[in-house]
Design an enzyme around this catalytic site. Structure first.
Site, PDB file in Angstrom:
ATOM      1  N   ASP A   1       0.868  -1.189   0.000  1.00 50.82           N
ATOM      2  CA  ASP A   1       0.000   0.000   0.000  1.00 50.82           C
ATOM      3  C   ASP A   1       0.899   1.231   0.000  1.00 50.82           C
ATOM      4  O   ASP A   1       1.908   1.269   0.707  1.00 50.82           O
ATOM      5  CB  ASP A   1      -0.900  -0.023   1.257  1.00 50.82           C
ATOM      6  CG  ASP A   1      -2.089   0.926   1.137  1.00 50.82           C
ATOM      7  OD1 ASP A   1      -1.872   2.124   0.909  1.00 50.82           O
ATOM      8  OD2 ASP A   1      -3.236   0.457   1.273  1.00 50.82           O
TER       9      ASP A   1
ATOM     10  N   TYR B   1     -12.343   6.317 -13.955  1.00 51.74           N
ATOM     11  CA  TYR B   1     -12.397   5.264 -12.931  1.00 51.74           C
ATOM     12  C   TYR B   1     -13.083   4.019 -13.491  1.00 51.74           C
ATOM     13  O   TYR B   1     -12.569   2.900 -13.404  1.00 51.74           O
ATOM     14  CB  TYR B   1     -13.157   5.782 -11.696  1.00 51.74           C
ATOM     15  CG  TYR B   1     -13.400   4.740 -10.627  1.00 51.74           C
ATOM     16  CD1 TYR B   1     -12.480   4.552  -9.599  1.00 51.74           C
ATOM     17  CD2 TYR B   1     -14.547   3.941 -10.635  1.00 51.74           C
ATOM     18  CE1 TYR B   1     -12.700   3.593  -8.610  1.00 51.74           C
ATOM     19  CE2 TYR B   1     -14.766   2.985  -9.656  1.00 51.74           C
ATOM     20  CZ  TYR B   1     -13.842   2.812  -8.649  1.00 51.74           C
ATOM     21  OH  TYR B   1     -14.069   1.859  -7.680  1.00 51.74           O
TER      22      TYR B   1
HETATM   23  P1  NAD Z   1      -9.496   2.947   0.135  1.00 48.78           P
HETATM   24  O1  NAD Z   1      -9.039   4.200  -0.499  1.00 48.78           O
HETATM   25  O2  NAD Z   1      -9.731   2.957   1.606  1.00 48.78           O
HETATM   26  O3  NAD Z   1      -8.488   1.754  -0.171  1.00 48.78           O
HETATM   27  C1  NAD Z   1      -7.637   1.740  -1.289  1.00 48.78           C
HETATM   28  C2  NAD Z   1      -6.223   1.519  -0.774  1.00 48.78           C
HETATM   29  O4  NAD Z   1      -5.338   1.466  -1.884  1.00 48.78           O
HETATM   30  C3  NAD Z   1      -5.737   2.663   0.129  1.00 48.78           C
HETATM   31  O5  NAD Z   1      -5.162   2.127   1.296  1.00 48.78           O
HETATM   32  C4  NAD Z   1      -4.702   3.388  -0.722  1.00 48.78           C
HETATM   33  O6  NAD Z   1      -3.669   3.970   0.087  1.00 48.78           O
HETATM   34  C5  NAD Z   1      -4.192   2.250  -1.598  1.00 48.78           C
HETATM   35  N1  NAD Z   1      -3.663   2.710  -2.891  1.00 48.78           N
HETATM   36  C6  NAD Z   1      -4.225   3.595  -3.761  1.00 48.78           C
HETATM   37  N2  NAD Z   1      -3.433   3.738  -4.836  1.00 48.78           N
HETATM   38  C7  NAD Z   1      -2.379   2.913  -4.638  1.00 48.78           C
HETATM   39  C8  NAD Z   1      -1.212   2.633  -5.393  1.00 48.78           C
HETATM   40  N3  NAD Z   1      -0.968   3.230  -6.574  1.00 48.78           N
HETATM   41  N4  NAD Z   1      -0.317   1.747  -4.896  1.00 48.78           N
HETATM   42  C9  NAD Z   1      -0.516   1.145  -3.693  1.00 48.78           C
HETATM   43  N5  NAD Z   1      -1.593   1.389  -2.931  1.00 48.78           N
HETATM   44  C10 NAD Z   1      -2.509   2.257  -3.406  1.00 48.78           C
HETATM   45  O7  NAD Z   1     -10.804   2.466  -0.651  1.00 48.78           O
HETATM   46  P2  NAD Z   1     -11.706   1.169  -0.488  1.00 48.78           P
HETATM   47  O8  NAD Z   1     -13.092   1.658  -0.454  1.00 48.78           O
HETATM   48  O9  NAD Z   1     -11.191   0.285   0.571  1.00 48.78           O
HETATM   49  O10 NAD Z   1     -11.484   0.488  -1.917  1.00 48.78           O
HETATM   50  C11 NAD Z   1     -10.800  -0.740  -2.112  1.00 48.78           C
HETATM   51  C12 NAD Z   1     -11.023  -1.188  -3.542  1.00 48.78           C
HETATM   52  O11 NAD Z   1     -12.405  -1.470  -3.743  1.00 48.78           O
HETATM   53  C13 NAD Z   1     -10.659  -0.168  -4.617  1.00 48.78           C
HETATM   54  O12 NAD Z   1     -10.106  -0.861  -5.707  1.00 48.78           O
HETATM   55  C14 NAD Z   1     -11.978   0.442  -5.012  1.00 48.78           C
HETATM   56  O13 NAD Z   1     -11.953   0.954  -6.318  1.00 48.78           O
HETATM   57  C15 NAD Z   1     -12.867  -0.764  -4.895  1.00 48.78           C
HETATM   58  N6  NAD Z   1     -14.282  -0.444  -4.723  1.00 48.78           N
HETATM   59  C16 NAD Z   1     -14.688   0.195  -3.590  1.00 48.78           C
HETATM   60  C17 NAD Z   1     -16.061   0.489  -3.425  1.00 48.78           C
HETATM   61  C18 NAD Z   1     -16.583   1.213  -2.222  1.00 48.78           C
HETATM   62  O14 NAD Z   1     -17.789   1.493  -2.200  1.00 48.78           O
HETATM   63  N7  NAD Z   1     -15.775   1.505  -1.220  1.00 48.78           N
HETATM   64  C19 NAD Z   1     -16.963   0.086  -4.428  1.00 48.78           C
HETATM   65  C20 NAD Z   1     -16.495  -0.512  -5.597  1.00 48.78           C
HETATM   66  C21 NAD Z   1     -15.145  -0.813  -5.707  1.00 48.78           C
HETATM   67  C1  UD1 Z   2     -18.648   4.638  -4.875  1.00 51.33           C
HETATM   68  C2  UD1 Z   2     -17.186   4.347  -4.510  1.00 51.33           C
HETATM   69  C3  UD1 Z   2     -16.477   3.793  -5.723  1.00 51.33           C
HETATM   70  C4  UD1 Z   2     -17.247   2.588  -6.237  1.00 51.33           C
HETATM   71  C5  UD1 Z   2     -18.717   2.927  -6.532  1.00 51.33           C
HETATM   72  C6  UD1 Z   2     -19.497   1.661  -6.876  1.00 51.33           C
HETATM   73  C7  UD1 Z   2     -15.948   5.702  -2.889  1.00 51.33           C
HETATM   74  C8  UD1 Z   2     -15.334   6.998  -2.563  1.00 51.33           C
HETATM   75  N1  UD1 Z   2     -16.524   5.585  -4.095  1.00 51.33           N
HETATM   76  O1  UD1 Z   2     -18.724   5.649  -5.877  1.00 51.33           O
HETATM   77  O2  UD1 Z   2     -15.164   3.376  -5.353  1.00 51.33           O
HETATM   78  O3  UD1 Z   2     -16.632   2.048  -7.358  1.00 51.33           O
HETATM   79  O4  UD1 Z   2     -19.292   3.476  -5.336  1.00 51.33           O
HETATM   80  O5  UD1 Z   2     -20.861   1.927  -6.940  1.00 51.33           O
HETATM   81  O6  UD1 Z   2     -15.923   4.789  -2.100  1.00 51.33           O
HETATM   82  N2  UD1 Z   2     -22.276  12.804  -2.535  1.00 51.33           N
HETATM   83  C9  UD1 Z   2     -22.896  13.919  -1.976  1.00 51.33           C
HETATM   84  N3  UD1 Z   2     -22.228  14.612  -1.012  1.00 51.33           N
HETATM   85  C10 UD1 Z   2     -20.980  14.248  -0.576  1.00 51.33           C
HETATM   86  C11 UD1 Z   2     -20.362  13.095  -1.157  1.00 51.33           C
HETATM   87  C12 UD1 Z   2     -21.053  12.407  -2.130  1.00 51.33           C
HETATM   88  O7  UD1 Z   2     -24.011  14.286  -2.352  1.00 51.33           O
HETATM   89  O8  UD1 Z   2     -20.430  14.929   0.312  1.00 51.33           O
HETATM   90  C13 UD1 Z   2     -23.027  12.043  -3.563  1.00 51.33           C
HETATM   91  C14 UD1 Z   2     -22.274  11.815  -4.851  1.00 51.33           C
HETATM   92  O9  UD1 Z   2     -22.423  12.908  -5.729  1.00 51.33           O
HETATM   93  C15 UD1 Z   2     -22.989  10.552  -5.357  1.00 51.33           C
HETATM   94  C16 UD1 Z   2     -23.323   9.792  -4.086  1.00 51.33           C
HETATM   95  O10 UD1 Z   2     -23.251  10.751  -3.033  1.00 51.33           O
HETATM   96  O11 UD1 Z   2     -24.182  10.882  -6.020  1.00 51.33           O
HETATM   97  C17 UD1 Z   2     -22.333   8.673  -3.779  1.00 51.33           C
HETATM   98  O12 UD1 Z   2     -21.022   9.205  -3.886  1.00 51.33           O
HETATM   99  P1  UD1 Z   2     -19.726   8.394  -3.432  1.00 51.33           P
HETATM  100  O13 UD1 Z   2     -19.856   7.906  -2.039  1.00 51.33           O
HETATM  101  O14 UD1 Z   2     -18.537   9.200  -3.798  1.00 51.33           O
HETATM  102  O15 UD1 Z   2     -19.861   7.065  -4.283  1.00 51.33           O
HETATM  103  P2  UD1 Z   2     -19.944   6.666  -5.825  1.00 51.33           P
HETATM  104  O16 UD1 Z   2     -19.591   7.792  -6.743  1.00 51.33           O
HETATM  105  O17 UD1 Z   2     -21.241   5.974  -5.993  1.00 51.33           O
END
Ligand code: NAD
Ligand code: UD1
Length: 307
Positions: free
Chosen positions: A32, A144
């Site tokens: 990471d 993305y």
């Molecule tokens: P997060 O930002 O907490 O975790 C991502 C981690 O990757 C972080 O610890 C960051 O420091 C590390 N990272 C980023 N770029 C890097 C790089 N170039 N090299 C090494 N480490 C790097 O986010 P998360 O929500 O835990 O997401 C984890 C994965 O799940 C991501 O691939 C994200 O796209 C995917 N995902 C998340 C959601 C969601 O709703 N949270 C939904 C769909 C997909």
């Molecule tokens: C999120 C995830 C993305 C994942 C996707 C899958 C994060 C940061 N993003 O994207 O990794 O691939 O789900 O469905 O975890 N919003 C507000 N106010 C705020 C922040 C957000 O209104 O302060 C709105 C945004 O405009 C959006 C919604 O909330 O309409 C969700 O936003 P966000 O949590 O960033 O998620 P996604 O864009 O759906």
């Protein structure tokens, strides 16, 4: 005892998975770059855990991290859709080149099983109330989403050509403790709950009628563990959602009920590339995995709010 590499393991989802793997007696390596992740998300004093600080865009480092592992969970990426809109070049290095480096390193070192975090973002916009199944046309609206879809295609190429065994999950919106609320790019639930607790004004982008299918991180980790332990994985990607659409206005109402009141809510213009409605058809998930008992949104929010 197996040794699992978790890229992005210091982040939100990754650190919960690391805890579960260690509790199950596995050895874990985390790679990471700490761009979003934090050291203190990890039990660094556990001798079964090795932490490598570095970037998945660094092919040599990824090869070193993969060597000798039994499986990889590839989570490292810039998770913010909006960050990719603002800086497509930088996010591409993490979100696509990182995946390609993981594939190459696995081919080089003969590691086969990889669990990959794809996203519902690849489907683009679908109508309100529509449950999106995996065969729905792909319409990546942002860098993305394009990087996630391209990563899926590359994983499939390495499966066909080099025997990789990818388990590809298309996560919908994951929420829970350790989702970092400190950036405007953070996940909406982490921002809203933190600001509600602190009595700070909340910004809603658009009218708040956009919907998401929210999935608790502990439930997701159960699925990731199953994918790592399965004898075989089906090559087709699997949606991870509950087939439940919750609007931001409904989310705010829940938070208001739990907190007793809400701070001021301001509406700003909708974000570029923002998806309007997102809801998972999870038929394939149910067929291939043992579905965990659902943590209801209200319970997950209560945990986040420390109630
Ligand atoms: P997060 O930002 O907490 O975790 C991502 C981690 O990757 C972080 O610890 C960051 O420091 C590390 N990272 C980023 N770029 C890097 C790089 N170039 N090299 C090494 N480490 C790097 O986010 P998360 O929500 O835990 O997401 C984890 C994965 O799940 C991501 O691939 C994200 O796209 C995917 N995902 C998340 C959601 C969601 O709703 N949270 C939904 C769909 C997909
Ligand atoms: C999120 C995830 C993305 C994942 C996707 C899958 C994060 C940061 N993003 O994207 O990794 O691939 O789900 O469905 O975890 N919003 C507000 N106010 C705020 C922040 C957000 O209104 O302060 C709105 C945004 O405009 C959006 C919604 O909330 O309409 C969700 O936003 P966000 O949590 O960033 O998620 P996604 O864009 O759906």
């Amino acid at each position: 005892m197996a040794e699992i590499l978790v890229t992005g393991g210091a982040g939100f989802i990754g650190s919960h998975l690391v805890d579960a793997l260690l509790a199950a007696g596995q050895r874990v390596r985390v790679l990471d770059n700490l761009s979003m992740g934090k050291r203190n998300n990890l039990p660094l004093d556990n001798p079964a855990l090795q932490f490598i600080e570095g970037d998945v865009a660094d092919a040599q480092l990824v090869a070193q991290a993969v060597a000798g592992c039994d499986a990889v969970v590839h989570l490292a990426a810039v998770a913010s859709v909006q960050a990719s809109v603002d800086d497509p070049v930088a996010t591409h290095q993490s979100n696509f080149i990182g995946t390609l480096n993981v594939c190459e390193a696995m081919r080089l070192h003969g590691v086969r099983r990889v669990v990959y975090a794809s996203s519902a973002a690849i489907y683009g916009n679908n109508g309100e109330g529509v449950a999106i199944d995996e065969d729905t046309a792909k319409s990546p609206l942002t860098p993305y989403a394009a990087d996630k879809l391209a990563s899926e295609h590359y994983l499939d190429f390495y499966r066909r050509q080099h025997g990789l065994e990818p388990a590809v999950f298309r996560f919908f919106n994951i929420f829970g403790p350790r989702q970092d609320p400190s950036s405007p790019y953070s996940g909406v639930i982490s921002i809203f709950t933190q600001r509600a607790q602190q009595g700070l004004p909340i910004s809603v982008f658009g009218d708040g009628e956009q919907t998401r299918d929210f999935f608790y991180v502990g439930d997701l980790v159960e699925l990731l563990m199953q994918a790592l332990g399965a004898g075989q994985v089906e090559p087709l990607p699997v949606n991870v959602g509950w087939n439940q659409a919750v609007s931001l206005n409904q989310l705010l109402a829940e938070i208001g009920t739990l907190c007793g009141a809400l701070p001021q809510v301001t509406h700003l213009p909708a974000r570029a590339g923002d998806i309007r409605h997102s809801r998972a058809d999870n038929t394939r998930l149910q067929a291939q995995y043992q579905l965990p008992a659902q943590t209801p949104l209200r319970d997950g929010l209560a945990r986040l709010l420390g109630l």
